[in-house]
Enzyme design. Structure first.
Site: not given
Ligand code: GRF
Length: 182
Positions: A13-15, A86, A101, A103
């Site tokens: 969940g860092s994004n 996922m 999304n 990627h």
């Molecule tokens: C990221 O690398 C994104 O590109 C991919 O999954 C990862 C998620 O990272 N789809 P986080 O959970 O947001 O840290």
């Protein structure tokens, strides 16, 4: 009234956290996860973001898809934002909602999982990050934004991974702002 987005995430969940911190006063954000032990849930609690959970393991695949579809119909987000979600979305969901999304490679190279590692092991000299629309096939939708990074001979895998995540955190909020007209 603020526009509403739903971020879907299954793990770290860092994004998610980065988007919330950068856009929280400009857009109404809620979280969805199918994984009740995902770390992203703790992040959402700290950030006081409403979390919705449909436990993937409690349903058959078809039941889960129906539950999720019905939930999304009720939510009516302006945009669904996948950030490390996922599971594959059913055609009915993909066809009925606007979904993007992020990627960690320059698509169409290295779709699927472990893309940073695959690009690194392949020895490509340039890789990067892609934000794209979600269609029925994994990682094939029309590209919205890309940013590249050069892999030097001295670049370790760990350094590359860190850089890719930095780029993700830089471009995803920018793309969202543009798409939502913020
Ligand atoms: C990221 O690398 C994104 O590109 C991919 O999954 C990862 C998620 O990272 N789809 P986080 O959970 O947001 O840290």
């Amino acid at each position: 009234m603020l526009k509403k987005i739903l971020i879907m995430a299954s793990g770290n969940g860092s994004n998610f956290e980065n988007i919330v911190k950068k856009l929280e006063n400009q857009v109404d954000i809620e979280l969805f996860t199918e994984n009740k032990s995902a770390y992203v849930i703790q992040r959402a609690e700290k950030l006081k973001v409403k979390t919705h959970i449909i436990d993937f393991k409690s349903f058959s695949r078809d039941e889960y898809d129906d539950e999720l579809y019905n939930f999304l119909k009720k939510q009516t987000p302006e945009l669904i934002v996948l950030a490390g979600y996922m599971k594959i979305l059913s055609p009915k969901i993909v066809d009925n909602f606007k979904i993007i999304n992020i990627h960690p490679s320059l698509l169409p190279a290295f779709p699927g999982i472990n893309s940073i590692k695959k690009a690194y092991d392949y020895g490509v000299k340039i890789t990067g990050v892609t934000v794209h629309w979600v269609d029925r096939v994994v990682d094939t939708g029309k590209i919205i934004e890309q940013k590249s990074v050069k892999i030097e001979n001295s670049t370790t895998f760990q350094k590359l991974e860190k850089k890719i995540h930095e780029i993700e955190h830089e471009i995803y909020p920018c793309v969202l702002k543009k798409l939502l007209g913020l």
